[in-house]
Design an enzyme around this catalytic site. Sequence first.
Site, PDB file in Angstrom:
ATOM      1  N   SER A 261       0.836  -1.198   0.000  1.00  0.00           N
ATOM      2  CA  SER A 261       0.000   0.000   0.000  1.00  0.00           C
ATOM      3  C   SER A 261       0.869   1.246   0.000  1.00  0.00           C
ATOM      4  O   SER A 261       2.076   1.174   0.227  1.00  0.00           O
ATOM      5  CB  SER A 261      -0.885   0.013   1.249  1.00  0.00           C
ATOM      6  N   LYS A 262       0.237   2.389  -0.215  1.00  0.00           N
ATOM      7  CA  LYS A 262       1.028   3.620  -0.273  1.00  0.00           C
ATOM      8  C   LYS A 262       1.668   3.947   1.080  1.00  0.00           C
ATOM      9  O   LYS A 262       2.713   4.576   1.134  1.00  0.00           O
ATOM     10  CB  LYS A 262       0.198   4.785  -0.802  1.00  0.00           C
ATOM     11  N   ARG A 263       1.062   3.481   2.151  1.00  0.00           N
ATOM     12  CA  ARG A 263       1.631   3.746   3.492  1.00  0.00           C
ATOM     13  C   ARG A 263       2.861   2.861   3.775  1.00  0.00           C
ATOM     14  O   ARG A 263       3.647   3.151   4.659  1.00  0.00           O
ATOM     15  CB  ARG A 263       0.594   3.481   4.585  1.00  0.00           C
ATOM     16  N   ASP A 264       2.980   1.746   3.050  1.00  0.00           N
ATOM     17  CA  ASP A 264       4.106   0.841   3.301  1.00  0.00           C
ATOM     18  C   ASP A 264       5.440   1.517   3.037  1.00  0.00           C
ATOM     19  O   ASP A 264       6.446   1.172   3.646  1.00  0.00           O
ATOM     20  CB  ASP A 264       3.990  -0.426   2.438  1.00  0.00           C
ATOM     21  N   GLU A 284       0.035  13.358   2.988  1.00  0.00           N
ATOM     22  CA  GLU A 284      -0.175  12.745   1.673  1.00  0.00           C
ATOM     23  C   GLU A 284       0.983  13.063   0.726  1.00  0.00           C
ATOM     24  O   GLU A 284       0.865  12.886  -0.477  1.00  0.00           O
ATOM     25  CB  GLU A 284      -1.499  13.221   1.060  1.00  0.00           C
TER      26      GLU A 284
END
Length: 509
Positions: A261-264, A284
């Site tokens: 995911s983008k948070r990873d 973001e």
Amino acid sequence: MNSNVRVRFAPSPTGPLHIGGLRTALYNYLFARKHQGSFILRIEDTDQNRYVPGAEDYIKRSLQWCGLNPDEGPDQGGLAGPYRQSERASIYQEYVELLLEKGKAYYAFDTVEELEAMRQQEQGHAKYDSSTRQSMRNSLTIKQEEVEKLVAEGKPYVIRMLVPEARQIHFVDRIRGEVEFDSAELDDKVILKADGLPTYHLANVVDDHLMQITHVIRGEEWLSSTAHHVLLYEALEWQDSMPEFAHLPLILKPTGKGKLSKRDGQKFGFPVFPLAWQDADPNESFEGFDTFGFNPEALVNFLAFLGWNPGTEEEIFTLSQLTQAFSLDHIGKSGARFDYDKALWYNSQYLSKMDPSVFRDAIIPFLDKAGFDPNHSKLTSICQLMQDRIKTYAELPDACRFFFIDIEQYDEVTISKKWNNDTKLLLKSIRGSLSKSTDFNAEKIKSKVSELINQAGVKFGDILPLLRIALTGEGKGADVFSIMEILGAESTLDRLDKAESVFSGLKPV
Ligand code: GLU
């Protein structure tokens, strides 16, 4: 273009393009090029609520950075344009009317509350489908005059597709093989929203048809939508020109558990976006493979192997070699684990083989960012020394900060182990000999210093780390004689002088 293969990359501009999306773009590109077909960029921006300004531009810049240039798209134009769905509203309207005429779609006037009440049935699992549609406010349950009146009055409505009952929907996926859905699992998807714009499903099918797309290569998250799409192709009587489908497996977290995911990126400390993304909301904003110091060719090579393999042991492929080797048949069915160490390995391979002047240019923004002088007179030699010692451009400033600024810290542990009367004397004689040297190049320095070390009977492993610490602060690193040559005689002698007093201060002998 001399084949009829036409593929499209169809991102939604809802934020920066994740590397999963970039991999989809890459596979589409490779497939198109392999078959001498066309690679088309289509911007799927019909969801105004999720639209993010700047995202389309980001997508285009990312493709360009990786050399994946579209043949047709919003900027290139082409016969099947416009290539931005928000500019195609009237086209979709025409097909919505056709579907209504054919009885394959219907008006639905349900309010938010009514929809919510419907969903509460069956313990909250109810869908707008054959089991519920007859009890809702739509053109299947309301008389035609009433429908016309509501429309004329400007009552908000959506158009839904009418999913046929008791149907098995089959299609062949190039990666997963035979796929089957039961129409009982499918809801009557909204195809035209109250704002007059189509949803993804309708716009996607209409555009793939009108743009004569032959192969749809996209992420596996769209597999279940394909059942609805197949029904739309049938309803519009386009089944004969339906594209082939290939749904790509997920890219998994480094742990192998769950989708990357983008948070990873923030969590594991690696980039998951091709380019850095600056958002008004700092939460973001993301680093990219660019700001991490990757060569885009290395990223492309790495990404190609995330889910595909050439069927041989070879790993280094340029974009044109990938094009030759690519085939949908060699895409795996299971998810591909994201391995950042492998990305670094690819990058170091590419960096070490770069043309030195191109490497030097690529380094400059990273020096700027570190606050180091990019006009350093010895920059070419510094780059040459470091080119095959670093895994990313971003590592360079730190790995050779001693060329740009005075030493801030000395490796005290090594000094305490190696600094003694013998090494002190030897360092002095090396300094003395270097001060007389007229030809200050690495090779000459090396032979002179080696001679002195041999004469003194000190181990190389005792004096060389000290010499390096004197010049760089660190006990390990690039060839010490090359470092001296780059520093030049004056700076080398100054540093040796300073080192002697610093070392003695730390550990008097
Ligand atoms: N617009 C979809 C996306 O954002 C594209 C899906 C497709 O390729 O059909 O990924």
